[in-house]
Scaffold this motif. Structure first.
Motif, mmCIF file in Angstrom:
data_model
loop_
_atom_site.group_PDB
_atom_site.id
_atom_site.type_symbol
_atom_site.label_atom_id
_atom_site.label_comp_id
_atom_site.label_asym_id
_atom_site.label_seq_id
_atom_site.Cartn_x
_atom_site.Cartn_y
_atom_site.Cartn_z
ATOM 1 N N ARG A 175 1.001 -0.985 -0.002
ATOM 2 C CA ARG A 175 0.085 0.149 -0.220
ATOM 3 C C ARG A 175 0.862 1.529 0.110
ATOM 4 N N TYR A 176 1.196 2.014 -0.861
ATOM 5 C CA TYR A 176 1.919 2.763 -1.690
ATOM 6 C C TYR A 176 0.674 3.886 -1.032
ATOM 7 N N LEU A 177 -0.597 4.066 -1.624
ATOM 8 C CA LEU A 177 -1.522 5.101 -1.928
ATOM 9 C C LEU A 177 -2.722 4.960 -0.173
ATOM 10 N N PRO A 178 -3.075 6.683 0.407
ATOM 11 C CA PRO A 178 -3.114 6.372 1.565
ATOM 12 C C PRO A 178 -4.556 6.553 1.366
ATOM 13 N N PRO A 179 -5.785 6.449 1.553
ATOM 14 C CA PRO A 179 -7.105 5.902 1.405
ATOM 15 C C PRO A 179 -7.762 7.255 1.397
ATOM 16 N N LYS A 180 -8.948 7.016 0.144
ATOM 17 C CA LYS A 180 -9.903 7.477 -0.738
ATOM 18 C C LYS A 180 -9.946 8.899 -0.045
ATOM 19 N N ALA A 181 -10.906 8.391 1.164
ATOM 20 C CA ALA A 181 -11.518 9.417 1.851
ATOM 21 C C ALA A 181 -10.300 10.051 2.956
ATOM 22 N N SER A 182 -9.864 9.649 3.240
ATOM 23 C CA SER A 182 -8.201 11.020 4.131
ATOM 24 C C SER A 182 -7.778 11.962 2.730
ATOM 25 N N PHE A 183 -7.930 11.750 1.449
ATOM 26 C CA PHE A 183 -7.202 12.715 0.920
ATOM 27 C C PHE A 183 -5.738 13.400 1.077
ATOM 28 N N MET A 184 -5.256 12.137 1.468
ATOM 29 C CA MET A 184 -3.588 12.787 1.742
ATOM 30 C C MET A 184 -2.722 13.029 0.584
ATOM 31 N N PRO A 185 -2.335 13.174 0.500
ATOM 32 C CA PRO A 185 -1.384 13.106 -0.979
ATOM 33 C C PRO A 185 -0.474 11.982 -1.123
ATOM 34 N N LYS A 186 -0.187 11.958 -2.145
ATOM 35 C CA LYS A 186 0.707 10.422 -2.843
ATOM 36 C C LYS A 186 2.137 11.279 -2.166
ATOM 37 N N VAL A 187 3.072 10.595 -1.162
ATOM 38 C CA VAL A 187 3.831 10.812 -1.435
ATOM 39 C C VAL A 187 4.843 9.743 -1.443
ATOM 40 N N LEU A 188 4.370 8.711 -0.735
ATOM 41 C CA LEU A 188 5.453 7.288 -1.502
ATOM 42 C C LEU A 188 5.466 7.138 -2.945
ATOM 43 N N PRO A 189 6.364 6.507 -2.907
ATOM 44 C CA PRO A 189 7.203 6.266 -4.723
ATOM 45 C C PRO A 189 5.900 4.422 -4.662
ATOM 46 N N GLU A 190 5.473 4.636 -6.269
ATOM 47 C CA GLU A 190 4.743 3.273 -7.275
ATOM 48 C C GLU A 190 5.357 2.046 -6.158
ATOM 49 N N VAL A 191 5.112 0.857 -5.964
ATOM 50 C CA VAL A 191 5.113 -0.305 -5.918
ATOM 51 C C VAL A 191 5.376 -1.517 -6.929
ATOM 52 N N PRO A 192 5.944 -1.539 -7.439
ATOM 53 C CA PRO A 192 5.737 -2.367 -8.580
ATOM 54 C C PRO A 192 5.176 -3.660 -8.665
ATOM 55 N N LYS A 193 4.431 -3.413 -9.831
ATOM 56 C CA LYS A 193 3.300 -4.794 -9.558
ATOM 57 C C LYS A 193 4.529 -5.895 -9.677
ATOM 58 N N GLY A 194 3.261 -7.016 -8.849
ATOM 59 C CA GLY A 194 4.373 -7.954 -8.471
ATOM 60 C C GLY A 194 5.214 -8.182 -7.384
#
Length: 816
Positions: A184-203
């Motif tokens: 989980r690198y994205l915050p919950p949708k309802a939190s409206f927090m900014p995306k800070v962590l880089p994306e975790v590759p699939k797999g």
């Protein structure tokens, strides 16, 4: 030639061509056999040991105290886009099998400082894993402060490698079951927090070691265990992955900034208090500030007229005060703005205490004791605000750091530089412990508090002007023949709505009422957390530092809700008194007679007027209705009407603001909660809180708007009265008075009727006259919105219950 001289030459260095070719063939055959032998040996050893070649680990994130690497995702781990609620339920209610390690695959991540002994304390690692595995099959739930309140501080004293990073003998050890691997690198949708962590590759998923030393090089080794109940007897020679990385340097700006912010908030609070105390100390301790002005009467009258002309601008003044006061929540410069505009947040409160002190010094008997109670409540509220104001400023600055992390990074303040991946997961999990309203819902409470404070301040300045106008009107009434007798008799009636004593009694609330509002406000403040406890199984006493969120929201909400409920009740009592006052005035203005009556001019609340006539007749002074055809009594009627309208205007601003607030908050809360419920497809805490709030604001708006409508209708009926009196005086077959006197009085009554028609209605809302049409439209819209939200909440609750029952049946079927 020198080489050949020293020893036997190479086979192909001389001789015939056939000998050279034979020698080259023999050499090629020997080299091929050796290569194939080496490959076969490697394959046999690899299959025998069951291990693969060591591969370099892929580093995901490095902070001063943590290193996170990417590991392959297990096939049974939750896939990308899995439902969050199902994941939460899976984490909150692990099965018995999930609580242990038997038959489950594990990742072991071990780190040593570079340059230390290469051998790992394998037996110690196995022992710590054995003792901790009974508790730690779930993902990392270690303590520490949330990013919402500062940088990450991982739990360095963890004794369970399956629940956090375990440190022993210079080795950092973390064990994670592969099926719990997190991406989980994205915050919950309802939190409206900014995306800070880089994306975790699939797999891939993330495995992290925390509580490391800054600026230290570590050698990380990753081991793969297919069965946690049987770890290898010794350290495998070929780990699944290996990498050497160094931690970053600690970003000292954030800790220093937080400490400086605490000092700044407290220091600005002390400075603002000192500045406003110097301005109000004379009023607080009986100095010259309390003396009456010696300016000439003409100057006073000019000031009163100017104040009366500015009454329509009071709402704009309140809006200006609110905007200036909210500057204390600006990022970075908020505490400085708090000092600059402290006359609003601190000065108005000290001014309120000073006005109570002046009233207390000028009062005697029951009013003096009431003044002491008001003073005690005002001082207590002021002391609570002295604590909460700097805390709110600090809380807002931390919220800005959280939600504006990318903006702060753009100006060189990397607010997330010290935050580990595990810390971000704790931050995301705070939404399972605290409602979104608890994190951000106190902001409307602070706005409402400032609005109420500014309204009280503006209403006090308006009331001062209106008191002077009333004193002048009372003096004119007393100079009119028979005026003082009528006014004294009206004020001395039992439970009379006229006079200052009745006004003070209407504004004084009992102890039981205040306790009831306090209990109701406390329940309202706890509603979001109680909903999280019931709906999402959150702890009653929140963990992970979220208790501070609940505490700040609770204190702010309880305070402003109590004031709001008290103000609503006070305005309701005030308009109840105004209607009684109007009914008594209507009864004193006209008496039905069989000989000369054409029609009853008073239709609105006719039953109250009939009871008022009985009270006048049975009273001590046996008052008779005024005869408006008499010049002296018509003048008494006009002055008495001006006094009554003056009292109506004294409470107009407060009621106008409260009705506007009720309508605005009801509409915004109803629309927002309905949209949120539609987007999230479930009942949220916002829906519950909005329903509870509208259960108060809708009945209050309906009751007050109804009474304000009746006030306008009753005041408008005075023109009907005057025209009816003129018609009755000119009625045929009625005894005639001298023509000059008759015409003069007729013109006077008609001019009064024209003047009343040109006057603005006493009750307006945002400059709109409160008519029956406006009252019906607002009431119908609010009732429809409230009914729609209630129906949607009921439908959402039934849908959630049905899904929960179906989930229980599926779980039962799987168990069977």
């Amino acid at each position: 030639s020198s080489m050949c001289a020293r020893g036997r030459p190479f086979p192909y260095a001389g001789g015939t061509a056939d000998l050279q070719l034979a020698a080259m063939a023999r050499g090629l055959a020997v080299w091929s056999c050796s290569v194939w032998w080496r490959l076969l040996h490697i394959m046999v050893l690899s299959s025998a040991s069951g291990a693969s070649e060591t591969e370099p680990l892929e580093v995901y994130r490095i902070t001063p105290n943590s290193i996170a690497v990417l590991v392959p995702r297990h096939p049974s781990a939750p896939q990308d886009g899995a439902d969050e609620e199902e994941g939460e339920e899976e984490e909150e209610e692990p099965s018995d099998e999930a609580a242990g390690v038997e038959g489950r695959p594990w990742w072991w991540l071990v780190a040593q400082e570079d340059g230390a002994d290469d051998s790992l304390p394998w037996e110690s690692l196995k022992e710590s894993f054995k003792h901790g595995s009974g508790r730690g099959a779930k993902e990392d739930t270690g303590g520490g402060h949330l990013y919402l309140f500062g940088s990450d501080h991982s739990d360095a004293s963890a004794h369970d490698p399956t629940a956090g990073t375990f440190h022993q003998d210079g080795v950092a050890f973390r064990a994670l079951v592969k099926t719990r691997c997190d991406d989980r690198y994205l915050p919950p949708k309802a939190s409206f927090m900014p995306k800070v962590l880089p994306e975790v590759p699939k797999g891939k998923c993330v495995l992290e070691l925390t509580s490391l030393k800054p600026l230290t090089k570590y050698r990380l080794k990753l081991f793969s265990l297919e069965d946690g109940s049987h770890p290898p007897a010794s350290e495998p020679h070929t780990p699944a992955g290996e990498v050497t990385e160094s931690t970053n340097s600690t970003f000292m700006g954030m800790p220093v900034f937080r400490r400086a912010l605490v000092v700044m908030c407290i220091g600005c609070m002390i400075l603002a208090l000192f500045l406003q105390y110097r301005e109000h100390k004379d009023a607080l301790f009986g100095g010259p500030y309390t003396q009456m002005s010696d300016e000439p009467l003409a100057v006073e009258e000019h000031k009163e007229e100017a104040a009366a002309q500015k009454t329509s601008d009071k709402l704009l003044a309140i809006g200006k005060h609110v905007l200036l006061a909210l500057t204390m929540f600006l990022p970075l410069i908020g505490p400085v703005c708090f000092v600059i505009f402290s006359r609003i947040t601190i000065g108005m409160r000290l001014s309120h205490i000073a006005s109570i002190r002046v009233f207390q010094r000028q009062s005697q008997g029951a009013n003096a004791s009431a003044g002491k109670r008001q003073l005690a409540r005002a001082v207590w509220a002021f002391c609570v605000n002295l604590i909460m104001l700097p805390m709110n400023m600090y809380f807002v600055q931390m919220m800005c750091l959280t939600y504006g992390a990318n903006w702060y990074s753009a100006i060189g303040m990397g607010t997330a530089a010290n935050m580990s991946f595990t810390g971000f997961q704790r931050q995301y999990r705070c939404w399972q412990e605290a409602s979104g309203l608890e994190i951000a819902g106190w902001a409307p409470a602070i706005v409402l508090s400032i609005v109420l404070l500014a309204t009280r301040h503006e209403n006090r300045s308006l009331a001062t002007s209106l008191r002077r106008q009333r004193a002048r009107t009372e003096a004119m009434l007393n100079r009119t023949p028979g005026g003082s007798k009528v006014y004294h008799a009206v004020c001395e009636l039992e439970n009379s709505p006229f006079g200052d004593a009745s006004a003070s009694l209407a504004h004084e609330l009992g102890v039981k009422q205040r306790l009831f509002w306090l209990v109701l406000a406390s329940f309202f403040g706890l509603l979001p957390h109680l909903w999280m406890v019931k709906r999402h199984d959150a702890a009653i006493l929140s963990r992970n530092g979220v208790a501070w969120v609940t505490g700040v929201y609770l204190v702010n909400t309880i305070g402003v809700t109590t004031r709001f409920l008290e103000e609503c009740h006070r305005i309701y009592l005030t308009y109840k008194r105004h209607l009684k006052q109007l009914a008594l005035f209507q009864a004193l203005s006209w008496q039905e007679t069989k000989e000369t009556t054409l029609c009853d001019p008073f239709i609105t609340r006719n039953w109250d007027i009939a009871r008022a006539r009985v009270a006048l007749k049975d009273g001590e002074f046996k008052l008779q209705p005024l005869k408006l055809e008499n010049p002296a009594e018509s003048k008494v009627w006009w002055h008495l009407r001006e006094i009554m309208l003056n009292e109506l205007q004294a409470d107009h601003l407060r009621s106008d603001v409260m009705v506007l607030l009720s309508v605005t908050f009801s509409v915004l809360a109803g629309v927002f909660s309905s949209l949120l419920m539609y987007v999230m497809n479930q009942v949220t805490s916002a829906t519950i809180v909005s329903g509870a709030m509208m259960s108060i604001t809708v009945p209050f708006t309906y009751a007050v708007m109804k009474r304000r409508r009746d006030v306008n209708l009753m005041v408008g009926e005075h023109t009907n009265l005057l025209h009816g009196v003129v018609a009755e005086v000119n009625m045929p077959l009625r005894p005639q008075r001298p023509l000059d006197t008759h015409l003069q009085q007729e013109r006077f009554l008609l001019q009064m009727a024209t003047l009343i028609e040109r006057q603005c209605a006493p009750e307006t809302m945002a400059s709109f006259t409160i008519t029956p049409q406006l009252f019906s439209g607002i009431s119908l819209a609010m009732l429809l919105l409230y009914g729609t939200m209630f129906a949607s909440s009921a439908a959402g609750s039934s849908r959630s219950s049905t899904e929960a029952r179906e989930g229980g049946r599926r779980a039962g079927g799987n168990g069977r």
